[in-house]
Design a protein around this motif. Structure first.
Motif, PDB file in Angstrom:
ATOM      1  N   HIS A   1       0.835  -1.198   0.000  1.00 25.35           N
ATOM      2  CA  HIS A   1       0.000   0.000   0.000  1.00 25.35           C
ATOM      3  C   HIS A   1       0.871   1.250   0.000  1.00 25.35           C
ATOM      4  N   GLU A   2       1.923   1.219   0.793  1.00 26.66           N
ATOM      5  CA  GLU A   2       2.864   2.339   0.856  1.00 26.66           C
ATOM      6  C   GLU A   2       3.479   2.600  -0.523  1.00 26.66           C
ATOM      7  N   ALA A   3       3.851   1.525  -1.205  1.00 26.22           N
ATOM      8  CA  ALA A   3       4.460   1.661  -2.532  1.00 26.22           C
ATOM      9  C   ALA A   3       3.456   2.170  -3.559  1.00 26.22           C
ATOM     10  N   VAL A   4       2.201   1.755  -3.434  1.00 28.33           N
ATOM     11  CA  VAL A   4       1.156   2.262  -4.337  1.00 28.33           C
ATOM     12  C   VAL A   4       0.958   3.764  -4.109  1.00 28.33           C
ATOM     13  N   ARG A   5       0.881   4.161  -2.847  1.00 29.56           N
ATOM     14  CA  ARG A   5       0.708   5.584  -2.544  1.00 29.56           C
ATOM     15  C   ARG A   5       1.883   6.420  -3.052  1.00 29.56           C
ATOM     16  N   ALA A   6       3.081   5.828  -3.042  1.00 25.48           N
ATOM     17  CA  ALA A   6       4.274   6.538  -3.507  1.00 25.48           C
ATOM     18  C   ALA A   6       4.396   6.561  -5.026  1.00 25.48           C
ATOM     19  N   GLY A   7       3.488   5.855  -5.710  1.00 31.83           N
ATOM     20  CA  GLY A   7       3.521   5.817  -7.164  1.00 31.83           C
ATOM     21  C   GLY A   7       4.489   4.797  -7.730  1.00 31.83           C
ATOM     22  N   LYS A   8       5.056   3.938  -6.873  1.00 29.57           N
ATOM     23  CA  LYS A   8       5.995   2.917  -7.350  1.00 29.57           C
ATOM     24  C   LYS A   8       5.266   1.732  -7.973  1.00 29.57           C
ATOM     25  N   LEU A   9       4.068   1.442  -7.501  1.00 33.08           N
ATOM     26  CA  LEU A   9       3.263   0.333  -8.003  1.00 33.08           C
ATOM     27  C   LEU A   9       1.900   0.856  -8.423  1.00 33.08           C
ATOM     28  N   ARG A  10       1.357   0.257  -9.492  1.00 32.93           N
ATOM     29  CA  ARG A  10       0.007   0.619  -9.917  1.00 32.93           C
ATOM     30  C   ARG A  10      -1.021  -0.416  -9.462  1.00 32.93           C
ATOM     31  N   ALA A  11      -0.639  -1.677  -9.417  1.00 37.31           N
ATOM     32  CA  ALA A  11      -1.550  -2.744  -8.983  1.00 37.31           C
ATOM     33  C   ALA A  11      -0.711  -3.870  -8.407  1.00 37.31           C
ATOM     34  N   ILE A  12      -1.364  -4.748  -7.655  1.00 34.44           N
ATOM     35  CA  ILE A  12      -0.660  -5.853  -7.002  1.00 34.44           C
ATOM     36  C   ILE A  12      -1.355  -7.172  -7.316  1.00 34.44           C
ATOM     37  N   GLY A  13      -0.592  -8.258  -7.210  1.00 32.93           N
ATOM     38  CA  GLY A  13      -1.151  -9.557  -7.548  1.00 32.93           C
ATOM     39  C   GLY A  13      -0.440 -10.693  -6.846  1.00 32.93           C
ATOM     40  N   LEU A  14      -0.897 -11.897  -7.116  1.00 31.63           N
ATOM     41  CA  LEU A  14      -0.407 -13.114  -6.485  1.00 31.63           C
ATOM     42  C   LEU A  14       0.150 -14.046  -7.547  1.00 31.63           C
ATOM     43  N   SER A  15       0.780 -15.120  -7.113  1.00 34.01           N
ATOM     44  CA  SER A  15       1.221 -16.157  -8.034  1.00 34.01           C
ATOM     45  C   SER A  15       1.376 -17.457  -7.271  1.00 34.01           C
ATOM     46  N   ASN A  16       0.961 -18.547  -7.889  1.00 34.87           N
ATOM     47  CA  ASN A  16       1.003 -19.879  -7.277  1.00 34.87           C
ATOM     48  C   ASN A  16       0.228 -19.911  -5.951  1.00 34.87           C
ATOM     49  N   GLU A  17      -0.867 -19.171  -5.913  1.00 33.63           N
ATOM     50  CA  GLU A  17      -1.711 -19.113  -4.710  1.00 33.63           C
ATOM     51  C   GLU A  17      -2.869 -20.082  -4.819  1.00 33.63           C
ATOM     52  N   SER A  18      -3.476 -20.335  -3.669  1.00 34.72           N
ATOM     53  CA  SER A  18      -4.653 -21.191  -3.575  1.00 34.72           C
ATOM     54  C   SER A  18      -5.916 -20.341  -3.480  1.00 34.72           C
ATOM     55  N   ALA A  19      -7.065 -21.015  -3.527  1.00 30.04           N
ATOM     56  CA  ALA A  19      -8.337 -20.305  -3.378  1.00 30.04           C
ATOM     57  C   ALA A  19      -8.449 -19.700  -1.981  1.00 30.04           C
ATOM     58  N   TRP A  20      -8.081 -20.478  -0.961  1.00 28.25           N
ATOM     59  CA  TRP A  20      -8.162 -19.963   0.410  1.00 28.25           C
ATOM     60  C   TRP A  20      -7.246 -18.758   0.570  1.00 28.25           C
ATOM     61  N   GLY A  21      -6.010 -18.871   0.095  1.00 37.06           N
ATOM     62  CA  GLY A  21      -5.071 -17.771   0.238  1.00 37.06           C
ATOM     63  C   GLY A  21      -5.536 -16.524  -0.492  1.00 37.06           C
ATOM     64  N   THR A  22      -6.045 -16.691  -1.695  1.00 38.02           N
ATOM     65  CA  THR A  22      -6.522 -15.553  -2.470  1.00 38.02           C
ATOM     66  C   THR A  22      -7.652 -14.829  -1.746  1.00 38.02           C
ATOM     67  N   ALA A  23      -8.588 -15.589  -1.217  1.00 36.54           N
ATOM     68  CA  ALA A  23      -9.710 -14.984  -0.502  1.00 36.54           C
ATOM     69  C   ALA A  23      -9.239 -14.239   0.743  1.00 36.54           C
ATOM     70  N   ARG A  24      -8.257 -14.815   1.447  1.00 39.57           N
ATOM     71  CA  ARG A  24      -7.760 -14.164   2.663  1.00 39.57           C
ATOM     72  C   ARG A  24      -7.017 -12.869   2.334  1.00 39.57           C
ATOM     73  N   TRP A  25      -6.227 -12.855   1.246  1.00 39.54           N
ATOM     74  CA  TRP A  25      -5.565 -11.609   0.862  1.00 39.54           C
ATOM     75  C   TRP A  25      -6.607 -10.516   0.611  1.00 39.54           C
ATOM     76  N   CYS A  26      -7.710 -10.885  -0.027  1.00 42.67           N
ATOM     77  CA  CYS A  26      -8.774  -9.909  -0.281  1.00 42.67           C
ATOM     78  C   CYS A  26      -9.426  -9.445   1.015  1.00 42.67           C
ATOM     79  N   ASP A  27      -9.679 -10.384   1.927  1.00 42.76           N
ATOM     80  CA  ASP A  27     -10.292 -10.043   3.210  1.00 42.76           C
ATOM     81  C   ASP A  27      -9.412  -9.082   4.012  1.00 42.76           C
ATOM     82  N   VAL A  28      -8.125  -9.385   4.073  1.00 41.42           N
ATOM     83  CA  VAL A  28      -7.207  -8.549   4.857  1.00 41.42           C
ATOM     84  C   VAL A  28      -7.089  -7.166   4.228  1.00 41.42           C
ATOM     85  N   ALA A  29      -7.054  -7.111   2.898  1.00 36.07           N
ATOM     86  CA  ALA A  29      -7.009  -5.814   2.225  1.00 36.07           C
ATOM     87  C   ALA A  29      -8.243  -4.984   2.568  1.00 36.07           C
TER      88      ALA A  29
END
Length: 352
Positions: free
Chosen positions: A166-194
């Motif tokens: 989030h800090e990097a997005v606010r600083a303009g270093k990143l435009r979007a974020i993503g996952l790789s080699n994740e599971s359904a449970w992990g993906t849902a939890r990343w969304c929940d925590v966000a």
């Protein structure tokens, strides 16, 4: 080429992505630059890399070289505003950071390191290459054991990493974020925590997906539809198995399998080159031929028929291979060929 948005973000990319994992190993820098020129001329503006690339094999001395090659191309051509660049931070690896898992502090350091190698001030999509708690990707699904995971620790880790992102997005270093080699449970939890912390949501997930490998089709498909993520599918040709070039036990010189074997590996395409996998691949080659299609073009076009958002990543070791891939883009599969692929999927479920 058609343009699409990644998940719920405002990052718009070409519907096909150029993979660069061989840049600096099997693909020399001059040829890599030529590939990027050709891809851009074809409207393919989206390019994916990772800090650990090149691969096959991964070597300590080549870490970051693929990013450097892309950075040199961007600096030479001035094309930064014409393309979208995705890269990744590597999960636990004995070659990077002596096996230490990444945390928020590591993410901050690695973003800056990737920006320097890429010679840019921003990354359009920054991905977490592997979950630190482990993954069933790359044939680990056959004996996957999540029983040692600690949910509270995992959620704390996600909050820490998301704060850094989030800090990097606010600083303009990143435009979007993503996952790789994740599971359904992990993906849902990343969304929940966000959602809980006010951090950006994941816009994409980069997982293996091809007619021969369809673990994504159930729980993960449901997850990305409901949480609005785009699949960036890798190994769309099953590491070359779907080209038919390994038929009859062949091991073409310069192929991924032969390079791996020459480097001390098994030459089995990361566990894909099994008897069942070879038989399934041949059936897909035959099916494509029956319908007057090149199997490479069929496999790529099939990705865009799926009932969830997909951006296939196509990678090539050489310019002729990339040119051949591009020649088949923009064609739609006829419905009877799609049904034929479904029939073969039932006949060859998860052949490796």
């Amino acid at each position: 080429m058609k343009r699409v948005k990644l998940g719920g973000s405002d990052v718009e990319v070409s519907e096909i992505c150029l993979g660069t994992m061989t840049f600096g190993n099997q693909t020399p820098e001059a040829e890599a630059h030529r590939q990027m020129d050709i891809a851009l001329d074809a409207g393919m503006t989206f390019m994916d890399v990772a800090e650990m690339y090149p691969v096959n094999p991964v070597r300590r001395e080549t870490i970051g070289v693929s990013e450097q090659i892309i950075g040199n191309w961007l600096a030479r051509t001035g094309n930064r505003d014409r393309v979208e660049i995705a890269t990744k931070i590597t999960g636990p690896s004995q070659i990077l950071r002596d096996g230490r898992p990444y945390d928020g502090a590591t993410v901050r350091e690695c973003i800056d390191a990737s920006l320097a190698r890429l010679q840019t001030d921003r990354i359009d999509l920054y991905q977490l290459h592997w979950p630190v708690r482990g993954s069933w990707a790359f044939r680990q699904n056959w004996r996957y054991d999540p029983s040692g995971q600690d949910k509270a620790r995992t959620l704390d880790h996600m909050a820490d990493v998301l704060e850094a992102l989030h800090e990097a997005v606010r600083a303009g270093k990143l435009r979007a974020i993503g996952l790789s080699n994740e599971s359904a449970w992990g993906t849902a939890r990343w969304c929940d925590v966000a959602d809980r912390t006010g951090a950006p949501r994941m816009a994409a997930i980069q997982n293996e997906y091809s007619p021969l490998y369809r673990l994504f089709d159930t729980d993960l498909a449901e997850t990305v539809v409901n949480e609005d993520l785009t699949l960036l599918s890798y190994s769309t040709l099953a590491a070359g198995l779907l080209t038919g070039k390994y038929a009859g036990g062949a091991m073409p010189e310069g192929s991924r399998a032969s390079v791996d074997k020459a480097s001390g590996g098994q030459g089995n395409l990361g566990g894909r080159k099994t008897a069942a996998g070879m038989a399934a691949a041949q059936d897909y080659v035959d099916l494509a031929a029956e319908h007057g299609w090149d199997v490479v073009h069929m496999a790529t076009a099939w990705q865009l028929t799926r009932p969830f958002k997909v951006v296939p990543i196509i990678g090539a070791t050489t310019v002729p291979q990339l040119t051949h891939l591009i020649e088949g883009l923009g064609r739609e599969l006829p419905e009877d060929l799609v049904r034929g692929i479904d029939r073969l999927h039932r006949a060859h479920p998860l052949p490796y």
